[in-house]
Design a protein around this motif. Sequence first.
Motif, mmCIF file in Angstrom:
data_model
loop_
_atom_site.group_PDB
_atom_site.id
_atom_site.type_symbol
_atom_site.label_atom_id
_atom_site.label_comp_id
_atom_site.label_asym_id
_atom_site.label_seq_id
_atom_site.Cartn_x
_atom_site.Cartn_y
_atom_site.Cartn_z
ATOM 1 N N MET A 1 0.836 -1.194 0.000
ATOM 2 C CA MET A 1 0.000 0.000 0.000
ATOM 3 C C MET A 1 0.876 1.251 0.000
ATOM 4 N N ASP A 2 0.448 2.239 -0.767
ATOM 5 C CA ASP A 2 1.187 3.499 -0.809
ATOM 6 C C ASP A 2 0.996 4.261 0.497
ATOM 7 N N LEU A 3 2.080 4.878 0.957
ATOM 8 C CA LEU A 3 1.981 5.710 2.157
ATOM 9 C C LEU A 3 1.446 7.082 1.780
ATOM 10 N N LEU A 4 0.772 7.703 2.731
ATOM 11 C CA LEU A 4 0.181 9.017 2.484
ATOM 12 C C LEU A 4 1.241 10.104 2.450
ATOM 13 N N GLU A 5 0.957 11.122 1.664
ATOM 14 C CA GLU A 5 1.769 12.336 1.649
ATOM 15 C C GLU A 5 0.819 13.532 1.773
ATOM 16 N N PRO A 6 1.291 14.640 2.326
ATOM 17 C CA PRO A 6 0.411 15.799 2.458
ATOM 18 C C PRO A 6 -0.089 16.287 1.100
ATOM 19 N N GLY A 7 -1.369 16.678 1.042
ATOM 20 C CA GLY A 7 -1.939 17.258 -0.164
ATOM 21 C C GLY A 7 -1.990 18.772 -0.039
ATOM 22 N N VAL A 8 -2.781 19.391 -0.916
ATOM 23 C CA VAL A 8 -2.948 20.845 -0.908
ATOM 24 C C VAL A 8 -4.164 21.191 -0.055
ATOM 25 N N VAL A 9 -3.976 22.084 0.905
ATOM 26 C CA VAL A 9 -5.062 22.499 1.796
ATOM 27 C C VAL A 9 -5.760 23.718 1.190
ATOM 28 N N SER A 10 -7.075 23.627 1.022
ATOM 29 C CA SER A 10 -7.841 24.736 0.441
ATOM 30 C C SER A 10 -8.053 25.837 1.483
ATOM 31 N N PRO A 11 -8.493 27.010 1.057
ATOM 32 C CA PRO A 11 -8.735 28.096 2.012
ATOM 33 C C PRO A 11 -9.771 27.707 3.073
ATOM 34 N N GLN A 12 -9.653 28.325 4.222
ATOM 35 C CA GLN A 12 -10.575 28.068 5.330
ATOM 36 C C GLN A 12 -12.005 28.409 4.922
ATOM 37 N N ARG A 13 -12.947 27.577 5.325
ATOM 38 C CA ARG A 13 -14.347 27.794 4.967
ATOM 39 C C ARG A 13 -14.988 28.838 5.883
ATOM 40 N N ALA A 14 -15.936 29.571 5.329
ATOM 41 C CA ALA A 14 -16.594 30.644 6.083
ATOM 42 C C ALA A 14 -17.742 30.098 6.917
ATOM 43 N N VAL A 15 -17.948 30.709 8.058
ATOM 44 C CA VAL A 15 -19.081 30.416 8.930
ATOM 45 C C VAL A 15 -19.911 31.688 9.027
ATOM 46 N N PRO A 16 -21.225 31.598 8.808
ATOM 47 C CA PRO A 16 -22.058 32.812 8.902
ATOM 48 C C PRO A 16 -21.846 33.548 10.222
ATOM 49 N N ALA A 17 -21.850 34.872 10.141
ATOM 50 C CA ALA A 17 -21.613 35.710 11.335
ATOM 51 C C ALA A 17 -22.667 35.484 12.411
ATOM 52 N N SER A 18 -23.835 34.988 12.007
ATOM 53 C CA SER A 18 -24.927 34.777 12.964
ATOM 54 C C SER A 18 -24.689 33.587 13.895
ATOM 55 N N ILE A 19 -23.705 32.738 13.561
ATOM 56 C CA ILE A 19 -23.442 31.543 14.372
ATOM 57 C C ILE A 19 -22.384 31.873 15.433
ATOM 58 N N PRO A 20 -22.716 31.711 16.720
ATOM 59 C CA PRO A 20 -21.752 32.022 17.781
ATOM 60 C C PRO A 20 -20.498 31.153 17.695
ATOM 61 N N ARG A 21 -19.352 31.785 17.966
ATOM 62 C CA ARG A 21 -18.055 31.116 17.934
ATOM 63 C C ARG A 21 -17.624 30.700 19.340
ATOM 64 N N PRO A 22 -16.849 29.617 19.455
ATOM 65 C CA PRO A 22 -16.192 29.328 20.736
ATOM 66 C C PRO A 22 -15.183 30.431 21.056
ATOM 67 N N GLU A 23 -14.843 30.584 22.322
ATOM 68 C CA GLU A 23 -13.987 31.696 22.754
ATOM 69 C C GLU A 23 -12.591 31.653 22.144
ATOM 70 N N TYR A 24 -12.133 30.465 21.713
ATOM 71 C CA TYR A 24 -10.746 30.351 21.236
ATOM 72 C C TYR A 24 -10.556 30.766 19.780
ATOM 73 N N ASP A 258 5.594 2.873 12.525
ATOM 74 C CA ASP A 258 5.880 1.787 11.573
ATOM 75 C C ASP A 258 5.014 1.868 10.323
ATOM 76 N N ARG A 259 4.188 2.923 10.236
ATOM 77 C CA ARG A 259 3.307 3.193 9.084
ATOM 78 C C ARG A 259 2.284 2.077 8.847
ATOM 79 N N ARG A 260 1.997 1.299 9.887
ATOM 80 C CA ARG A 260 0.890 0.341 9.791
ATOM 81 C C ARG A 260 -0.401 1.061 10.163
ATOM 82 N N ARG A 261 -1.531 0.442 9.874
ATOM 83 C CA ARG A 261 -2.811 1.126 9.979
ATOM 84 C C ARG A 261 -3.304 1.301 11.411
ATOM 85 N N SER A 262 -4.140 2.326 11.566
ATOM 86 C CA SER A 262 -4.733 2.671 12.853
ATOM 87 C C SER A 262 -6.213 2.964 12.640
#
Length: 282
Positions: A1-24, A258-262
């Motif tokens: 089996m091929d081992l994973l490599e990092p892909g391209v991360v897309s821009p962060q998705r938007a959350v409507p302003a009306s939805i309350p955010r956690p403090e962090y 050891d790159r075995r599955r989890s």
Amino acid sequence: MDLLEPGVVSPQRAVPASIPRPEYVGRRAPERFSGPEAKDSETVARIRVAARLAAQALAEVGRNVRPGVTTDDLDRIGHQFLVDHGAYPSTLGYRGFPKSLCTSLNEVICHGIPDSTTVHEGDIVNIDITAYIGGVHGDTNATFLAGDVDEESRLLVERTHEATMRGIRAVAPGRAINVVGRVIESYARRFGYGVVRDFTGHGIGTAFHSGLVVPHFDDARATTVMEPGMTFTIEPMLTLGTYEYDLWDDGWTVVTADRRRSAQFEHTVLVTDDGVEILTVP
């Protein structure tokens, strides 16, 4: 089996302003939690709502796990489900995490970042999603099979689910919390599986991680006595080989050394007067 490599991360998705955010959100780290681990009935009622929504979101994402889908596609589906239901995806912006859920494939133990990676036939895909709504969090995950998965991997997933449920059934008021890990580890050892030690279950409620630690191995230091009203996650990670791990340069993605599955499953649970209630059920 091929081992994973990092892909391209897309821009962060938007959350409507009306939805309350956690403090962090927008901060480097969350505030330190100093409240009680045992919640009052009103807080538990709110956690029950968040947990149920997280479970529904997990089911929706899981229905879309198949060969050819990208992990970014899965993130989009989970993100949209949560915001459509008025919830904030708890992982988005948590200590800088850039996405709305975690996608951990094959040798990734946890905290995989959704990106351009394509799911292939025979992959196992862990989806970890948390909903923040009503001022509280509900957290859950499950490992899904993509197409025709080899027997060794299928059994790992099946037995990890069984280990999770056995750990949950060990929960009861008056017991020390290390009973959970003792039960999980004793079951996993039957099959020679590794039980990941450094990533644990955690207290949850108004805080995503309250400071309460729930080990999945028999840890004699975990002496906290469970009491009614406590809410926490049980989320064992079992491996085909070692429980030792490496961390990718992204600072998040944890892979087996050891790159075995989890595989992993997770529920948010409530300690009741006479046992336990699973809150993350759709």
